[in-house]
Scaffold this active site. Structure first.
Site, PDB file in Angstrom:
ATOM      1  CB  CYS A 640      -0.959   0.049   1.548  1.00 54.29           C
ATOM      2  SG  CYS A 640      -0.566   0.017   2.849  1.00 54.29           S
ATOM      3  CG  HIS A 696      -4.430   0.049   3.698  1.00 56.26           C
ATOM      4  ND1 HIS A 696      -3.514  -0.672   2.665  1.00 56.26           N
ATOM      5  CD2 HIS A 696      -5.977  -0.144   2.568  1.00 56.26           C
ATOM      6  CE1 HIS A 696      -4.246  -1.016   1.549  1.00 56.26           C
ATOM      7  NE2 HIS A 696      -5.514  -0.750   1.683  1.00 56.26           N
ATOM      8  CG  HIS A 708      -6.514   0.668  -1.884  1.00 56.37           C
ATOM      9  ND1 HIS A 708      -6.838  -0.769  -0.775  1.00 56.37           N
ATOM     10  CD2 HIS A 708      -7.503   0.578  -2.594  1.00 56.37           C
ATOM     11  CE1 HIS A 708      -7.929  -1.126  -0.808  1.00 56.37           C
ATOM     12  NE2 HIS A 708      -8.586  -0.664  -2.219  1.00 56.37           N
TER      13      HIS A 708
END
Length: 739
Positions: A640, A696, A708
């Site tokens: 990520c 994240h 993402h």
């Protein structure tokens, strides 16, 4: 625009004097344009508690509301508040005018500055003039164009002996209040008179002020006998210049002195036998005509290139001319005897040591150069884009030299228009105008933008190839002359017929155009193969454009697709390659949602922050579908933070390596709610049950969507923040660049 440093310094100071002598703008029910009369603070609120900057003298704003002495304004795209008393409505002091011919409006009084098309019939206000230039305003925007292209609402032709370029309202023209000469005092009425007059100080000492008030800053003191130039005055004050410096002094401290004028000073009538008049043609782009042989005398108007006059006499640098019974003086270098012009000698109008008046470019495919001024003469064929110097012209022919030999080309086949060269990394409205013209001819696949990108280069090369010109990818003057002439050939793509099973470059270009408009969302769909996704995307476009959804990209469909008014994928519709999945109850897609794809496919350091973020998103969307691998930073696999770090690195921004480190980076503005996020912001999530709220990260796209690298999906995807899993675990956002 900061006019303090431009060539209009003297004229804008005249404008300021007018503003100071006019009342403040009245309260109006609708928005109006206004000029700032003095430096004043601008605020983010009507209570004047949050100052955000300063407005400068001569800035033009749009007033959108008034309450008491507070004005709500729009300036440079922002809503601000300032003092109403510091503003004056443009219509209260400027001259209304109409654009008489299609032309250009420039950012500065310089044809090499950024510019836009100015359509015939456009209504504008003239704020000030200087030489052949006019400073004009429309809808709160200020620019510059040639005086000769404008017609004031209260005057006739610029060739009828009147002066249509003096502001109206409370301002008088250069009509008098200066009777006599020698020691006669300059005097004026209650209104302002704009007139350039030579004067000298008649009092022992004469203070000079920054504005027409003894309470303003004192600039210095003049002594008796010192010579100055008066540019404007009323009953009490004179605006003067001395050695490049300007200020205000008491009118009673000055007296007029005679100026040196040659020849035939003050001549108002034709003193010659009409039989002595010689036909002549204006060969300069434009020329100002004066009442006497002095730029300090009354200006009668402006003549444009090609105007035919009678030349009565020349003396030194001045020519005495007649047009329709009106007489005046202009620069001798700006007119040529018609007989000399027709003979190609043009001795009085050389543009260089070789006698060239300028350059011109062939803009038609059938142009020829003839040995004499007759289409029956021997000739050779010319190619579109060929550029030559020209040495003379009349209403039908232009004299050029080809390989050192004199030749003649029909005027309709040539363009002498001037354009600033545009190339890679340039930006601004001129680039957007260029791209719009390339799109309309079918050469540009992307959406017109203000940055010169690889898409622009490719489009220019396609145009240049179609015209038989060298394929440089640079918008030089020759290329722009052809492009804007109305004769440039359309791309062969617009005449194609593409359908299922078609392959090749035309299909690739079709797919790129569909991607730019949102009908396709994944770069992997651009493969040069007209398959089911392309067919579906074409059907979506045909429906949006109001046509029959056949799925065949015929000529009609392609011309609509490459129109500047081609519709993007309607809101709420899904692109043809749209795919969905579910992660923890939150909807995710493998392609870019409708309207969220970026078409900014190249980067340069001169871009605005908004443009840079569009490029970040363009980079990110091209990673869609790539595999998720923990610790990977690209280019084939990502985790990520590896994805966000890679994308921002392409614009020179370094992010911290982990979601935790970036999420807790207090150097970047924290965005607490989803509703406050902006396109290009970083978003952070608490996906692990621990004290760390940033496990994240991704990049916000708008419309509650973000891109993402997802460990759950195992690849780069787009997910929804409005509900479901990612809505529940959202922590906050961080703003990387302010827009």
């Amino acid at each position: 625009m900061n006019h303090k440093s431009c060539k209009f310094k003297r004229i804008t100071a005249l404008l300021l004097m007018l503003l100071m002598l006019l009342p403040s703008a009245p309260a109006l029910a609708e928005s109006y344009s206004a000029a700032v009369t003095d430096d004043v603070a601008a605020y983010a609120d009507a209570s004047f508690t949050r100052k955000v900057g300063d407005l400068e003298r001569y800035d033009v704003v749009t007033v959108t509301g008034i309450k008491g002495d507070v004005a709500r304004i729009r300036y440079s795209g922002y809503t601000l508040y300032t003092e109403l008393s510091a503003l004056v409505a443009v219509k209260d002091f400027a001259t209304a005018a109409t654009v008489q011919t299609a032309s250009r409006v420039y950012e500065e009084p310089d044809t090499s500055s950024r510019n836009l098309a100015l359509k015939k019939g456009t209504q504008v206000y003239i704020l000030a003039t200087s030489g052949d230039w006019a400073m004009i305003e429309k809808d709160g925007n200020v620019g510059y164009t040639y005086l000769g292209y404008l017609q004031t609402s209260t005057a006739g032709s610029t060739e009828d002996g009147s002066d249509p370029f003096v502001p109206d309202g409370d301002v008088t023209g250069s009509t008098g209040n200066l009777e006599g000469s020698g020691s006669t005092a300059i005097s004026g009425g209650s209104s302002v008179t704009i007139e350039t007059v030579d004067a000298e100080v008649s009092s022992a000492t004469l203070p000079v002020y920054a504005s027409a008030s003894t309470s303003s800053r004192k600039l210095g003191t003049l002594k008796a006998g010192q010579k100055v130039t008066v540019y404007a005055y009323n009953a009490d004050w004179a605006y003067i210049g001395l050695n490049g410096k300007y200020g205000f002094c008491a009118l009673k401290g000055l007296r007029k002195v005679s100026s040196t004028q040659t020849p035939d000073e003050g001549a108002e009538e034709n003193p010659f036998d009409p039989g002595a008049a010689v036909p002549a043609t204006v060969t300069a782009a434009s020329v100002t005509v004066y009442q006497s042989a002095s730029t300090s005398s009354k200006k009668l108007g402006t003549l444009k290139q090609g105007a035919e006059v009678n030349l009565l006499k020349t003396s030194g640098s001045w020519a005495y001319i007649e047009l329709n019974g009106n007489y005046g003086y202009c620069a001798a270098s700006a007119v040529t005897k018609t007989s000399d012009l027709n003979n190609g000698s043009n001795t009085g109008n050389t543009g260089s040591a070789t006698g060239a008046m300028g350059s011109c470019t062939v803009i038609t495919a059938s142009a020829k150069a003839y040995a004499s001024k007759s289409t029956s003469a021997s000739s050779i064929s010319l190619s579109m884009g060929d550029t030559f110097d020209f040495y003379g012209y009349d209403s039908k022919w232009v004299q050029v030299k080809i390989s050192g030999k004199t030749a003649y080309v029909l005027r309709q086949d040539l363009s002498p228009d001037s354009y600033a060269e545009l190339k890679n990394e340039d930006g601004g409205d001129a680039v957007k105008t260029l791209e719009s013209a390339l799109l309309a001819l079918g050469y540009l696949d992307s959406v017109p933008a203000s940055n010169f990108s690889a898409n622009t280069v490719n489009a220019l090369k396609r145009l240049q190839a179609a015209c038989g010109m060298e394929q440089t990818g640079i918008a030089d003057v020759a290329t722009q002359r052809v492009l804007y002439s109305g004769n440039a050939p359309a791309s062969p793509l617009l005449s194609a017929n593409l359908t299922t099973g078609s392959t090749g470059e035309n299909v690739t270009r079709l797919q790129n155009r569909l991607l730019a408009l949102g009908y396709l969302s994944q770069s992997s769909s651009v493969d040069g193969d007209y398959g089911s996704k392309t067919t579906a995307a074409v059907k979506l476009f045909q429906t949006a454009a109001g046509g029959s959804a056949t799925g065949v990209a015929d000529s009609k469909t392609l011309r609509a697709l490459y129109s500047t008014s081609a519709p993007s994928l309607p809101s709420g519709s899904k692109p043809a390659d749209y795919q969905t999945s579910s992660i923890g109850g939150s909807t995710s897609v493998s392609g870019m949602p409708a309207g969220l794809a970026s078409s900014t496919s190249s980067y340069n350091s001169g871009m605005s922050n908004a443009q840079k973020l569009e490029y970040v998103i363009y980079v990110a969307q091209n990673q869609l579908g790539k595999k998720y691998v923990f610790g990977a930073t690209g280019t084939a696999t990502f985790d990520c933070s590896g994805l966000t770090q890679y994308c921002f690195k392409q614009i020179g921004v370094t992010l911290k390596r982990t979601a935790y480190a970036e999420g807790y980076n207090e150097a970047r503005t924290k965005i607490s709610s989803i509703s406050s996020l902006r396109r290009g912001d970083l978003v952070f999530f608490n996906t692990v049950s621990d004290g760390d709220l940033c496990d994240h990260t991704g990049i916000y796209l708008g419309s509650n969507m973000f891109i993402h690298a997802s460990s759950g999906a195992g690849k780069v995807i787009v997910s929804n923040l409005s509900s479901g899993y990612y809505n529940r675990v959202f922590s906050w956002g961080r703003r990387v660049l302010n827009t």
